[in-house]
Scaffold this motif. Sequence first.
Motif, PDB file in Angstrom:
ATOM      1  N   ASP A  93     -17.935   6.218 -24.640  1.00 20.40           N
ATOM      2  CA  ASP A  93     -17.079   5.357 -24.788  1.00 20.40           C
ATOM      3  C   ASP A  93     -17.793   4.043 -25.126  1.00 20.40           C
ATOM      4  OD1 ASP A  93     -14.871   6.611 -24.243  1.00 20.40           O
ATOM      5  OD2 ASP A  93     -14.900   6.521 -22.258  1.00 20.40           O
ATOM      6  N   ARG A  94     -18.614   4.081 -26.357  1.00 24.35           N
ATOM      7  CA  ARG A  94     -19.518   2.790 -26.552  1.00 24.35           C
ATOM      8  C   ARG A  94     -19.133   2.730 -27.889  1.00 24.35           C
ATOM      9  NH1 ARG A  94     -25.736   4.542 -27.138  1.00 24.35           N
ATOM     10  NH2 ARG A  94     -25.060   6.190 -28.504  1.00 24.35           N
ATOM     11  N   PRO A  95     -18.881   1.273 -28.228  1.00 20.16           N
ATOM     12  CA  PRO A  95     -18.326   1.055 -29.582  1.00 20.16           C
ATOM     13  C   PRO A  95     -19.602   0.883 -30.440  1.00 20.16           C
ATOM     14  CG  PRO A  95     -17.652  -0.795 -27.886  1.00 20.16           C
ATOM     15  CD  PRO A  95     -18.633   0.154 -27.228  1.00 20.16           C
ATOM     16  N   LEU A  96     -19.518   1.040 -31.517  1.00 19.25           N
ATOM     17  CA  LEU A  96     -20.421   1.039 -32.566  1.00 19.25           C
ATOM     18  C   LEU A  96     -20.618  -0.671 -32.968  1.00 19.25           C
ATOM     19  CD1 LEU A  96     -20.052   4.144 -34.860  1.00 19.25           C
ATOM     20  CD2 LEU A  96     -21.955   3.796 -33.349  1.00 19.25           C
ATOM     21  N   GLU A  97     -21.966  -0.956 -33.174  1.00 21.98           N
ATOM     22  CA  GLU A  97     -21.860  -2.448 -33.643  1.00 21.98           C
ATOM     23  C   GLU A  97     -22.529  -2.533 -34.960  1.00 21.98           C
ATOM     24  OE1 GLU A  97     -24.154  -4.251 -30.635  1.00 21.98           O
ATOM     25  OE2 GLU A  97     -23.227  -3.077 -29.138  1.00 21.98           O
ATOM     26  N   SER A  98     -22.155  -3.687 -35.867  1.00 20.13           N
ATOM     27  CA  SER A  98     -22.651  -3.924 -37.153  1.00 20.13           C
ATOM     28  C   SER A  98     -24.341  -4.016 -36.773  1.00 20.13           C
ATOM     29  CB  SER A  98     -22.093  -5.199 -37.707  1.00 20.13           C
ATOM     30  OG  SER A  98     -22.601  -5.475 -38.998  1.00 20.13           O
ATOM     31  N   GLY A  99     -25.075  -3.519 -37.912  1.00 17.51           N
ATOM     32  CA  GLY A  99     -26.420  -3.445 -37.899  1.00 17.51           C
ATOM     33  C   GLY A  99     -27.112  -2.390 -37.278  1.00 17.51           C
ATOM     34  N   GLN A 100     -26.330  -1.583 -36.592  1.00 21.26           N
ATOM     35  CA  GLN A 100     -26.991  -0.230 -36.335  1.00 21.26           C
ATOM     36  C   GLN A 100     -26.899   0.931 -37.282  1.00 21.26           C
ATOM     37  OE1 GLN A 100     -24.081   0.605 -32.917  1.00 21.26           O
ATOM     38  NE2 GLN A 100     -25.264  -0.235 -31.462  1.00 21.26           N
ATOM     39  N   ILE A 101     -27.686   1.822 -36.949  1.00 19.43           N
ATOM     40  CA  ILE A 101     -27.310   3.183 -37.958  1.00 19.43           C
ATOM     41  C   ILE A 101     -27.099   4.187 -37.031  1.00 19.43           C
ATOM     42  CG2 ILE A 101     -28.991   2.328 -39.827  1.00 19.43           C
ATOM     43  CD1 ILE A 101     -31.127   4.248 -38.586  1.00 19.43           C
ATOM     44  N   VAL A 102     -26.416   5.300 -37.242  1.00 18.21           N
ATOM     45  CA  VAL A 102     -25.879   6.122 -36.332  1.00 18.21           C
ATOM     46  C   VAL A 102     -25.960   7.763 -37.330  1.00 18.21           C
ATOM     47  CG1 VAL A 102     -23.289   5.671 -36.955  1.00 18.21           C
ATOM     48  CG2 VAL A 102     -23.862   7.201 -34.803  1.00 18.21           C
ATOM     49  N   GLY A 103     -26.572   8.576 -36.562  1.00 14.73           N
ATOM     50  CA  GLY A 103     -26.599   9.738 -37.022  1.00 14.73           C
ATOM     51  C   GLY A 103     -25.527  10.803 -36.415  1.00 14.73           C
ATOM     52  N   PHE A 121     -25.520   7.329 -40.929  1.00 19.97           N
ATOM     53  CA  PHE A 121     -24.513   6.258 -41.611  1.00 19.97           C
ATOM     54  C   PHE A 121     -25.068   4.467 -41.125  1.00 19.97           C
ATOM     55  CE2 PHE A 121     -22.227  10.044 -41.096  1.00 19.97           C
ATOM     56  CZ  PHE A 121     -21.630  10.328 -42.256  1.00 19.97           C
ATOM     57  N   ALA A 122     -24.769   3.744 -41.952  1.00 19.15           N
ATOM     58  CA  ALA A 122     -24.950   2.343 -41.559  1.00 19.15           C
ATOM     59  C   ALA A 122     -23.515   1.867 -41.065  1.00 19.15           C
ATOM     60  CB  ALA A 122     -25.265   1.410 -42.836  1.00 19.15           C
ATOM     61  N   VAL A 123     -23.733   1.133 -40.062  1.00 14.96           N
ATOM     62  CA  VAL A 123     -22.555   0.578 -39.423  1.00 14.96           C
ATOM     63  C   VAL A 123     -22.421  -0.878 -39.673  1.00 14.96           C
ATOM     64  CG1 VAL A 123     -21.420   0.293 -37.389  1.00 14.96           C
ATOM     65  CG2 VAL A 123     -22.713   2.097 -37.379  1.00 14.96           C
ATOM     66  N   GLY A 124     -21.506  -1.307 -40.572  1.00  9.95           N
ATOM     67  CA  GLY A 124     -21.144  -2.754 -41.014  1.00  9.95           C
ATOM     68  C   GLY A 124     -22.593  -3.162 -41.777  1.00  9.95           C
ATOM     69  N   VAL A 125     -23.152  -4.268 -41.458  1.00  8.78           N
ATOM     70  CA  VAL A 125     -24.407  -4.879 -42.323  1.00  8.78           C
ATOM     71  C   VAL A 125     -25.521  -4.606 -41.525  1.00  8.78           C
ATOM     72  CG1 VAL A 125     -25.217  -6.843 -43.427  1.00  8.78           C
ATOM     73  CG2 VAL A 125     -22.827  -6.754 -43.215  1.00  8.78           C
ATOM     74  N   VAL A 126     -26.412  -3.794 -42.509  1.00 10.35           N
ATOM     75  CA  VAL A 126     -27.672  -3.335 -41.793  1.00 10.35           C
ATOM     76  C   VAL A 126     -28.728  -3.818 -42.618  1.00 10.35           C
ATOM     77  CG1 VAL A 126     -29.004  -1.050 -41.626  1.00 10.35           C
ATOM     78  CG2 VAL A 126     -26.625  -0.776 -40.997  1.00 10.35           C
ATOM     79  N   ASP A 127     -29.934  -4.021 -41.908  1.00 11.08           N
ATOM     80  CA  ASP A 127     -31.163  -4.714 -42.534  1.00 11.08           C
ATOM     81  C   ASP A 127     -31.939  -3.766 -43.676  1.00 11.08           C
ATOM     82  OD1 ASP A 127     -33.037  -2.904 -41.126  1.00 11.08           O
ATOM     83  OD2 ASP A 127     -32.910  -4.204 -39.269  1.00 11.08           O
ATOM     84  N   ASP A 128     -32.641  -4.140 -44.334  1.00  6.64           N
ATOM     85  CA  ASP A 128     -33.176  -3.517 -45.590  1.00  6.64           C
ATOM     86  C   ASP A 128     -34.139  -2.646 -44.843  1.00  6.64           C
ATOM     87  OD1 ASP A 128     -32.061  -5.170 -47.266  1.00  6.64           O
ATOM     88  OD2 ASP A 128     -33.787  -6.374 -47.539  1.00  6.64           O
ATOM     89  N   ASP A 129     -34.918  -2.686 -43.942  1.00  9.37           N
ATOM     90  CA  ASP A 129     -35.813  -1.753 -43.010  1.00  9.37           C
ATOM     91  C   ASP A 129     -35.062  -0.237 -42.670  1.00  9.37           C
ATOM     92  OD1 ASP A 129     -37.948  -3.114 -43.426  1.00  9.37           O
ATOM     93  OD2 ASP A 129     -38.111  -3.789 -41.274  1.00  9.37           O
TER      94      ASP A 129
END
Length: 260
Positions: A93-103, A121-129
């Motif tokens: 029960d852990r919400p995903l946050e913008s900026g994370q990547i999720v496998g 997958f990218a969650v929301g806006v993710v940095d270039d790295d």
Amino acid sequence: MAESRAGSGFRVVYLRSSDEIEKIRQSSRIVAQTLQRMADMIEPGVTTRQLDIEAEKFIRSQGAVPSFKGLYGFPASLCVSVDSEVVHGIPRDRPLESGQIVGIDVGALKDGYHGDHARTFAVGVVDDDRIRLMQSTKECLDLGVKAAVAGATIGDIGRAVQTHAEEAGYGVVRELVGHGIGAQLHEEPQVPNYGNPGEGPLLQQGMCLALEPMINMGTADIVTEEDGWTVKTADGLPSAHFEHTIVITAYGPEVLTQYE
Ligand code: MG
């Protein structure tokens, strides 16, 4: 789901009949469709448990069962691994946050045969790295698939993946590997994401394999969490994971977990 490098004793390498390949194709299509649904659901605020519930519902609606649930005692249908988690994260029960990547890694079993598939997958806006890490890991998978031709070896696949990842400055996870797939989720041969050309088992027509590079932004070192499942990077930097189930044909490798 990745296999432990230390895992296997002696097992047979199977060359699959066209009937068996059709069944693996069917299960592979189901996991590809499952991940397409996950792609539509992933956004900041959604919990990894919600993803798991939806994935299991969809797999069962297709007359299949989730391969991972109960396998070696794993408690869920999906492995969900966020940012510094490499693979085998347990849905919570852990919400995903913008900026994370999720496998997201998923397996399905229908008519006695498995399909296994993962994407990051990218969650929301993710940095270039992170974008670059995901892109490069996907390229590693594509290069591994390309190397999987009859007459080549498991080492040729590993070398293709390793070279591309290390040229980008990334670490290649070694303790976990891809695998043969069929009536069991994990069959021979193991498919490491590193290796030497011409070494290891010979690739032959009719072999079904799950190729799955796990690529770390920093060092290759990993640790396992206290839950006994979640594998994380030792340095806390992000990691990405992509996986296809493929069959080696007379005409080259064919990806069975396609969704486009
Ligand atoms: Mg796998």
